[in-house]
Scaffold this active site. Structure first.
Site, PDB file in Angstrom:
ATOM      1  N   ARG A   1      -3.466   6.920  13.138  1.00 23.66           N
ATOM      2  CA  ARG A   1      -4.412   6.977  12.018  1.00 23.66           C
ATOM      3  C   ARG A   1      -5.866   7.078  12.510  1.00 23.66           C
ATOM      4  O   ARG A   1      -6.287   6.322  13.380  1.00 23.66           O
ATOM      5  CB  ARG A   1      -4.231   5.710  11.190  1.00 23.66           C
ATOM      6  CG  ARG A   1      -5.071   5.630   9.967  1.00 23.66           C
ATOM      7  CD  ARG A   1      -4.431   4.755   8.942  1.00 23.66           C
ATOM      8  NE  ARG A   1      -4.501   3.333   9.249  1.00 23.66           N
ATOM      9  CZ  ARG A   1      -4.077   2.391   8.423  1.00 23.66           C
ATOM     10  NH1 ARG A   1      -3.542   2.709   7.262  1.00 23.66           N
ATOM     11  NH2 ARG A   1      -4.159   1.120   8.751  1.00 23.66           N
TER      12      ARG A   1
ATOM     13  N   ARG B   1      -9.416   2.534  13.412  1.00 20.74           N
ATOM     14  CA  ARG B   1      -9.711   1.173  12.954  1.00 20.74           C
ATOM     15  C   ARG B   1      -9.463   0.200  14.095  1.00 20.74           C
ATOM     16  O   ARG B   1      -8.527   0.384  14.862  1.00 20.74           O
ATOM     17  CB  ARG B   1      -8.759   0.810  11.796  1.00 20.74           C
ATOM     18  CG  ARG B   1      -9.370   0.987  10.436  1.00 20.74           C
ATOM     19  CD  ARG B   1      -8.347   0.847   9.346  1.00 20.74           C
ATOM     20  NE  ARG B   1      -7.640  -0.438   9.332  1.00 20.74           N
ATOM     21  CZ  ARG B   1      -6.887  -0.846   8.307  1.00 20.74           C
ATOM     22  NH1 ARG B   1      -6.762  -0.079   7.235  1.00 20.74           N
ATOM     23  NH2 ARG B   1      -6.256  -2.000   8.349  1.00 20.74           N
TER      24      ARG B   1
ATOM     25  N   LYS C   1       0.265   2.767   1.100  1.00 26.21           N
ATOM     26  CA  LYS C   1      -0.175   2.145  -0.157  1.00 26.21           C
ATOM     27  C   LYS C   1      -1.566   2.640  -0.550  1.00 26.21           C
ATOM     28  O   LYS C   1      -1.792   3.027  -1.692  1.00 26.21           O
ATOM     29  CB  LYS C   1      -0.244   0.608  -0.016  1.00 26.21           C
ATOM     30  CG  LYS C   1       1.063  -0.066   0.299  1.00 26.21           C
ATOM     31  CD  LYS C   1       0.952  -1.590   0.235  1.00 26.21           C
ATOM     32  CE  LYS C   1      -0.022  -2.203   1.219  1.00 26.21           C
ATOM     33  NZ  LYS C   1       0.332  -2.052   2.635  1.00 26.21           N
TER      34      LYS C   1
ATOM     35  N   ARG D   1       0.597  -7.208  13.153  1.00 23.25           N
ATOM     36  CA  ARG D   1       0.489  -6.989  11.698  1.00 23.25           C
ATOM     37  C   ARG D   1       1.873  -6.759  11.095  1.00 23.25           C
ATOM     38  O   ARG D   1       2.162  -7.221   9.989  1.00 23.25           O
ATOM     39  CB  ARG D   1      -0.425  -5.795  11.404  1.00 23.25           C
ATOM     40  CG  ARG D   1      -1.896  -6.149  11.634  1.00 23.25           C
ATOM     41  CD  ARG D   1      -2.763  -4.920  11.752  1.00 23.25           C
ATOM     42  NE  ARG D   1      -2.838  -4.147  10.542  1.00 23.25           N
ATOM     43  CZ  ARG D   1      -3.094  -2.840  10.502  1.00 23.25           C
ATOM     44  NH1 ARG D   1      -3.292  -2.165  11.621  1.00 23.25           N
ATOM     45  NH2 ARG D   1      -3.151  -2.205   9.356  1.00 23.25           N
TER      46      ARG D   1
ATOM     47  N   ARG E   1      -0.047 -10.958  -0.448  1.00 22.21           N
ATOM     48  CA  ARG E   1       0.577 -10.794   0.867  1.00 22.21           C
ATOM     49  C   ARG E   1       1.374 -12.023   1.260  1.00 22.21           C
ATOM     50  O   ARG E   1       2.020 -12.012   2.308  1.00 22.21           O
ATOM     51  CB  ARG E   1      -0.510 -10.577   1.908  1.00 22.21           C
ATOM     52  CG  ARG E   1      -0.665  -9.115   2.345  1.00 22.21           C
ATOM     53  CD  ARG E   1      -1.801  -9.080   3.335  1.00 22.21           C
ATOM     54  NE  ARG E   1      -1.803  -7.989   4.247  1.00 22.21           N
ATOM     55  CZ  ARG E   1      -2.489  -6.863   4.088  1.00 22.21           C
ATOM     56  NH1 ARG E   1      -3.146  -6.634   2.984  1.00 22.21           N
ATOM     57  NH2 ARG E   1      -2.491  -5.950   5.038  1.00 22.21           N
TER      58      ARG E   1
HETATM   59  P1  AMP Z   1      -5.216  -3.732   5.019  1.00 16.34           P
HETATM   60  O1  AMP Z   1      -6.325  -2.748   5.014  1.00 16.34           O
HETATM   61  O2  AMP Z   1      -4.619  -3.967   3.666  1.00 16.34           O
HETATM   62  O3  AMP Z   1      -4.167  -3.424   6.067  1.00 16.34           O
HETATM   63  O4  AMP Z   1      -5.854  -5.150   5.433  1.00 16.34           O
HETATM   64  C1  AMP Z   1      -6.512  -5.317   6.670  1.00 16.34           C
HETATM   65  C2  AMP Z   1      -6.571  -6.786   7.040  1.00 16.34           C
HETATM   66  O5  AMP Z   1      -7.308  -7.508   6.045  1.00 16.34           O
HETATM   67  C3  AMP Z   1      -5.233  -7.509   7.131  1.00 16.34           C
HETATM   68  O6  AMP Z   1      -4.585  -7.313   8.377  1.00 16.34           O
HETATM   69  C4  AMP Z   1      -5.659  -8.957   6.912  1.00 16.34           C
HETATM   70  O7  AMP Z   1      -6.261  -9.488   8.082  1.00 16.34           O
HETATM   71  C5  AMP Z   1      -6.750  -8.809   5.859  1.00 16.34           C
HETATM   72  N1  AMP Z   1      -6.194  -8.882   4.486  1.00 16.34           N
HETATM   73  C6  AMP Z   1      -6.160  -7.870   3.551  1.00 16.34           C
HETATM   74  N2  AMP Z   1      -5.583  -8.283   2.422  1.00 16.34           N
HETATM   75  C7  AMP Z   1      -5.232  -9.576   2.635  1.00 16.34           C
HETATM   76  C8  AMP Z   1      -4.565 -10.572   1.845  1.00 16.34           C
HETATM   77  N3  AMP Z   1      -4.142 -10.296   0.608  1.00 16.34           N
HETATM   78  N4  AMP Z   1      -4.376 -11.785   2.396  1.00 16.34           N
HETATM   79  C9  AMP Z   1      -4.805 -12.089   3.642  1.00 16.34           C
HETATM   80  N5  AMP Z   1      -5.413 -11.214   4.442  1.00 16.34           N
HETATM   81  C10 AMP Z   1      -5.637  -9.963   3.950  1.00 16.34           C
END
Ligand code: AMP
Length: 213
Positions: free
Chosen positions: A127, A160, A13, A171, A88
């Site tokens: 990654r 990360r 994404k 996740r 989410r």
């Molecule tokens: P991402 O980079 O999108 O994979 O997000 C990394 C982490 O940020 C996720 O595993 C969640 O802990 C938190 N996070 C990001 N977006 C959201 C969301 N919309 N709702 C809740 N937690 C989020």
């Protein structure tokens, strides 16, 4: 253009949103990046978010609504945005509806980046980010020259904190339980597009453009 990107962690994404942002001048709104910036800034909220993110769990819907409503009110989002990582949960999708209703701007599409589980695991465990250039790389998929170029220039291939195998499994479970149902949520409304996201970045991008054209 107002788009929501759906898809499991590792489905690409962020990569695709960045390409579309550069091409069409529409901001990528990544809630993950925004939360990581808060963590890096060391605010009290950032510290709380860090432990949730490190475990691969979700930050509360209430906090996310605050973050996203502030972000979408910024001038650069007035002509459109690409939401990457939000909504989410079902509650977040309902909150987004309400927010967009208030500003009178409905979504154009929800785009699902569809990838096999096996590929997701390799994308996530492999990654890395080059500490010098910020370039996103993958130890399984990037050309060896690109990986070497980073380390030979004195950079490190950084992972990360939430990209280790145990957290990745969590996740993906959280995605299946809380986020995947949104695919049907948007399908029922007739604005879901599905993109086969298995392939090179450019191949997937071409399919993505076709889906939103
Ligand atoms: P991402 O980079 O999108 O994979 O997000 C990394 C982490 O940020 C996720 O595993 C969640 O802990 C938190 N996070 C990001 N977006 C959201 C969301 N919309 N709702 C809740 N937690 C989020």
């Amino acid at each position: 253009m107002r788009i929501v990107l759906l898809g499991a962690p590792g489905s690409g994404k962020g990569t695709q949103a960045k390409k579309l942002e550069a091409d069409r001048n529409i901001p990528q709104v990544s809630t993950g990046d925004m939360l990581r910036a808060a963590v890096a800034a060391g605010t009290r909220f950032g510290l709380q978010a860090k432990s949730i993110m490190d475990a691969g769990n979700l930050v509360s819907d209430e906090i996310m609504l605050g973050i996203i409503s502030e972000r979408l009110a910024e001038p650069d989002a007035s002509d459109g945005f690409i939401l990457d990582g939000f909504p989410r949960t079902r509650q977040q999708a309902l909150d987004l509806d309400e927010l967009l209703d208030q500003i009178g701007t409905p979504l154009d599409a929800a785009v699902l980046m569809d990838v096999d589980f096996e590929i997701l695991m390799k994308r996530l465990t492999g990654r890395r980010t080059c500490s010098l250039t910020g370039k996103l790389l993958n130890i399984y998929f990037s050309p060896q020259e690109e990986l070497d170029a980073c380390t030979e220039a004195g950079g490190e291939l950084q992972q990360r904190e939430d990209d280790n195998e145990e957290v990745i499994r969590n996740r993906l479970d959280v995605y299946r339980e809380q986020t995947e149902p949104l695919v049907n949520f948007y399908r029922k409304r007739g604005n879901l597009k599905t993109v086969d996201a298995d392939g090179t970045i450019d191949e997937v991008y071409a399919r993505f453009l076709q889906a939103i054209s």
